[in-house]
Design a protein around this motif. Sequence first.
Motif, PDB file in Angstrom:
ATOM      1  N   CYS A  92      16.505   9.120  21.218  1.00  0.00           N
ATOM      2  CA  CYS A  92      15.979   7.808  21.628  1.00  0.00           C
ATOM      3  C   CYS A  92      16.293   6.766  20.557  1.00  0.00           C
ATOM      4  O   CYS A  92      16.702   5.640  20.869  1.00  0.00           O
ATOM      5  CB  CYS A  92      14.465   7.866  21.829  1.00  0.00           C
ATOM      6  N   CYS A 109      12.405   4.485  25.626  1.00  0.00           N
ATOM      7  CA  CYS A 109      11.382   5.131  26.446  1.00  0.00           C
ATOM      8  C   CYS A 109      12.007   5.776  27.689  1.00  0.00           C
ATOM      9  O   CYS A 109      11.596   6.857  28.116  1.00  0.00           O
ATOM     10  CB  CYS A 109      10.308   4.130  26.856  1.00  0.00           C
ATOM     11  N   ALA A 166      11.715   9.571  28.736  1.00  0.00           N
ATOM     12  CA  ALA A 166      11.093   9.927  30.005  1.00  0.00           C
ATOM     13  C   ALA A 166      12.022  10.791  30.842  1.00  0.00           C
ATOM     14  O   ALA A 166      11.583  11.712  31.538  1.00  0.00           O
ATOM     15  CB  ALA A 166      10.712   8.666  30.773  1.00  0.00           C
ATOM     16  N   LEU A 175       7.839   9.409  27.088  1.00  0.00           N
ATOM     17  CA  LEU A 175       7.588   7.991  26.840  1.00  0.00           C
ATOM     18  C   LEU A 175       7.132   7.770  25.401  1.00  0.00           C
ATOM     19  O   LEU A 175       7.593   6.846  24.718  1.00  0.00           O
ATOM     20  CB  LEU A 175       6.527   7.462  27.813  1.00  0.00           C
ATOM     21  N   TYR A 176       6.221   8.628  24.958  1.00  0.00           N
ATOM     22  CA  TYR A 176       5.743   8.472  23.587  1.00  0.00           C
ATOM     23  C   TYR A 176       6.837   8.783  22.583  1.00  0.00           C
ATOM     24  O   TYR A 176       6.865   8.213  21.488  1.00  0.00           O
ATOM     25  CB  TYR A 176       4.486   9.342  23.359  1.00  0.00           C
ATOM     26  N   GLY A 189       9.829   7.889  22.950  1.00  0.00           N
ATOM     27  CA  GLY A 189      10.523   6.606  22.843  1.00  0.00           C
ATOM     28  C   GLY A 189       9.839   5.687  21.856  1.00  0.00           C
ATOM     29  O   GLY A 189      10.488   5.024  21.034  1.00  0.00           O
ATOM     30  N   ILE A 190       8.498   5.636  21.909  1.00  0.00           N
ATOM     31  CA  ILE A 190       7.743   4.797  20.970  1.00  0.00           C
ATOM     32  C   ILE A 190       7.912   5.307  19.545  1.00  0.00           C
ATOM     33  O   ILE A 190       8.158   4.539  18.607  1.00  0.00           O
ATOM     34  CB  ILE A 190       6.241   4.783  21.346  1.00  0.00           C
ATOM     35  N   THR A 208      11.079   4.204  18.236  1.00  0.00           N
ATOM     36  CA  THR A 208      11.055   2.786  17.854  1.00  0.00           C
ATOM     37  C   THR A 208      10.459   2.613  16.466  1.00  0.00           C
ATOM     38  O   THR A 208      11.025   1.927  15.608  1.00  0.00           O
ATOM     39  CB  THR A 208      10.206   1.990  18.870  1.00  0.00           C
TER      40      THR A 208
END
Lengths: 330, 323, 529
Positions: free
Chosen positions: B83, B105, B109, B225-226, B228-229, B232
């Motif tokens: 990611c 994200c 996902a 999803l997390y 992806g965070i 970041t």
Amino acid sequence: MSEATRSGRDWHSAIDKLRGSEIESIFLRLAVLFVVGLFLTIATDTFLTQTNLVNLLRQASLMFLLAAGLTLVLIVGGIDLSVGANLALSACLTAGVYKATNSVPLAIATGLATGAAIGFVNSLLVAFLKLPPFLATFATLWVCQGLAFFYMSGSVIYGFPPEMRALGSGFWLGIPVPVILMTIILIFLTVFLRRSTIGHELYAIGSNATAARLSGIPVRRRLILVYVLSGLTAGFAGIVYLARVNSADAGVGEPLLLPVIAVVLIGGASLYGGRGSAIGTLSGALILTAVLNGMNLLAIDSNLQPMAAGLVVLLALALEAVSKKHQRKK
Amino acid sequence: MTELVAKPPASIGTRLLNMPGAAFITIALVPLFAFSNDAFLGASNLTNIMVQTSILLMVAVPMTYVILTEGLDISMGAVVSLCGVAMALYLADGGGLFVAILIACAVGAAFGAFNGVCVAYFQMPSFVVTLGTMGVAHGLALILTNASIVTGLGDQILALQTGSLAAIPYTVLIAISLYALAHLILYHTRFGTYVFAIGGNRHGLELAGIPVNLWHTGVYVFAGLYAGIAATLLTTRTFSAHPTVAIGMEFDAIAAVILGGTSFDRGKGWLFGTVLGVIAIGVLRNGLNLMAVSSSVQAVAIGLLVIGTLLLDKLRANGWRLT
Amino acid sequence: MGNLAERLDPDGGGRVNADVSLQGVRPAQVSPAPCVLSVKGICKTYPGVQALQNVDLDLHAGEVHAIMGENGAGKSSLIKAIVGAITCDSGEIRVDGTPVSINTPADAQTLGIAAIHQELSLVPHLSIAQNVFLGREPMTGVPFMVDHRKMADDAAAILHDIGLDCDVGAKADSLKVAHQQVVEIAKALSQNARVLILDEPTASLSDREADALFAMIDRLRAKGTAIVYISHRMNEIGRLADRITVLRDGKRVLSATPSEISTDEIIVAMVGRPVAQPSKEGRADRPVGDAVLELEDVWTGTGLAGITMSIRAGEIVGLAGLVGSGRTEVARAIFGVDPVLAGRIDWMGAPLTGDTPERVKSGIALVPEDRKEQGLCLEQTISQNLLHASFWKVFPKRLFRPSRARSISRDSIAKLRVATPHGEKRVGLLSGGNQQKTVIGKWLNADARLFIFDEPTRGIDIGAKAEIVDLMIALVERGNSVLMISSELPELVGCCDRVYVLREGEVAGELADADLTEDAILRLAMHHD
């Protein structure tokens, strides 16, 4: 009974027998191996050369040594994620002991003892504490890997005497020594699984541990044996690896985990237990090594290798899931 | 009506014994490190711990969800790396930060959805499925970057890195708010209830007429999803992306979850324990770093702590008896 | 009455006396209420067993419909079909006269059918309130947010109604099993279902809790709920039922109102023939030796509370009792699976110690209740399974010889008459009877002297049942002993020399000779005198 139905029944029983044995699946794997080989022979000039084939066999034998014990673990329905890290730690300690004592036997004994000890720890976590095998061996994976890095503290130990290197890169009667070792372990393992009662007990445990226990099979003792053997073969593979590359490096274990799991899964061992064989795992090792070797020869980006191994694992899983679903429908 | 309850209310002693291992570890380590190194309690180091912890928390929180469903997601480290690589490549190309985060994200996902479908619908063992996807994600990251570091990510991300509110870095604020969101989801929505129920009594949930497979897949998508965070925040912190930067992070995350008192036992666990676990791991790693202990020894220590915690859990469940 | 007797006994002989009438306990329904749910001719076949054959069932609003039958009669299958846990082979279900298809539990819920099952469906680490409303959580105005307060209040109210006042915020696994059962009931009640199915709801309840439950059922009945009630306890049936249906061998054998029928008639219908007729020929001729196994005041953590019994050589001893009375637990204690906390087990005059493998070597065998989960490795072949208990005996040097294995497998298959073309067939493909023969063969090869049979004929068709029973008799004729756990009363009466009846982990009585009747067993087991 009419003649037709009788012959029909015989036919069915013959199929039934075939399915029960491993013959069918071994043929399938040989066919896959043949197709891969054929493709590479056509696609490259270098595949079907003696140097490459010897090289390929040597690589495959190393894979097989590492996967042999893991096959036993899968037969009883467990998993050992620590084999790669075990190999690394065993190799490093073997190297260290040799450098400290200059004694080859002592060094080899250290490697084997390290591997077996790690396996024993795994067996205690799984058989006595009843931890999920994937979790227990995942923790020992990191402990072993960390210990290996700590022990080596960033350096590489290299330079070993010829008698030790012979284990990995020597020839005996014109055959590479690792291939001889592989053959010995293959025969030993096959005999163990087929001709000892313990081997048969292992399949029973993997097929249904509760029923095995209620038949009076000492399940806990067998689990200990299996994890210790898995550790032992990983330790042995570490020594052979060290001998082949003539150096020990803490980082060798991690990239091996995914391929070795791929090998046993292609070899027909099931994550749900009760299935797997030495010859199957050998075929798995040959297939995977041929694929990776072919990727090299075809000059495919080596960065793709972990992806290839990952895809092979997923493919093997998918095949198993499909056949399981098919069986359930029956 | 105490007679209803099988166990009598716990005394303070047993309640202390039942505290998650993470709390003990933190309590023991902080004074140790504080005495052995003056820098440990310094403001810049504490901020450092907070930022490190924040990133790990973004992996450990969804890992708690996965472990509550009696699964394991080994692919998370590799997926976070991928990611990060994906968003970094977009940013280096001059793309906007917001879209970059969305890309991160989305990649996470997608991997989560694949893992989830394999685990929920096809009943494959999660640890091997995610081992396979780990290989795939790792390979993809290597190919996309040609095994090298991605830099030159532009100013937007610099603002995120250096910005703070009341002396608290943005990274930490983002992590706290996303933890709060995860907490809300786990304890106040149906999804959260079903997370506990999938691990606790999947069959019971099926009998209640719930589309269990769908929710089970959702757990892994949530994890993606997390991831992806986390990517970041990690990219923000290092101001670059490396294809193997987060490899091994899944181990720290799993360790944090287990040290925090969540177990593979029928959906037993709590999310705040994971915060404690993450803090314990963060303090341990940071303190050992200050003492110049190599990261490999840190991993050994964490592995042993995990085994020790599992051992204690077992003993506790057996009423402090062996076997 | 005459009508009923004819239905029970079409041949005309063996009429029974209605000595305990249930008449007048409740007035019979005068005008039939509307039929909420009706089941027409449903069939379900499992490999080797026909679980349901053309079963009809009509449920009326405001009526408690009791379904009775021995274990394996098809009650659970019928329930599962109604709640969508299994799919039927044929037949029709109508709700309010409209044909419906119920394929999943969700379908059943939408139609207003709720059930509590015998196996607990609670989630251990969720709160009691969350468990009550699992899958039907009340929501707040805020999107996605569950209304915990409303949920807790409603759950507490429902639980209070059934007589359980507790902290609904506590986790479900902090409750005792009996109270977990109450939560299950609350879960079903909270659905405000039009059809409520209760499968042995009082199995683990105290009298006070059971009374509260009955009061609740009365209230629901008054509100017009159709209730299906499954229980073995006669007094509960008398207290609650408006209509009784008896199933036997997957077929409906009787449907009547309590005023039309007596307790004994129900028992006759369940058992399948007039009481006191079993054949015991040849049983007295067997020589009986000394006691080989003696249990003295055995307590375990699994619920045995002071079991004392003995088994002699050449004897078939039965173990009867309702589900949960501790029958299987006795077997597990003897076999070394569950530790004995207090008391003594003597085997051949010496205390029985060691783990299961050692007990197997000393000559004890267990043919477990759940063949598929505990008795066999289904993925493996017949030959392989036949050797699982006897590796130590057949190959003392641990060297496996395929030729010896093959000859043993051939002998066992021939001796036990397992219907298979060869020993290399997977056991999972065999019928129930042949699977059971394989398990027995496994133990014959281990030269066991005490055979513990747990429900030996469950899930086995009639012909094979007789063969299994013959095998047991052949075993004791050779001087072995058999401990037979069974819910099939004719079988117990027909082949046992003595029967111990268990109730709540204790020996409620021992029956032999003339006292050994199905009737007597049922009375002891059900606490009905």
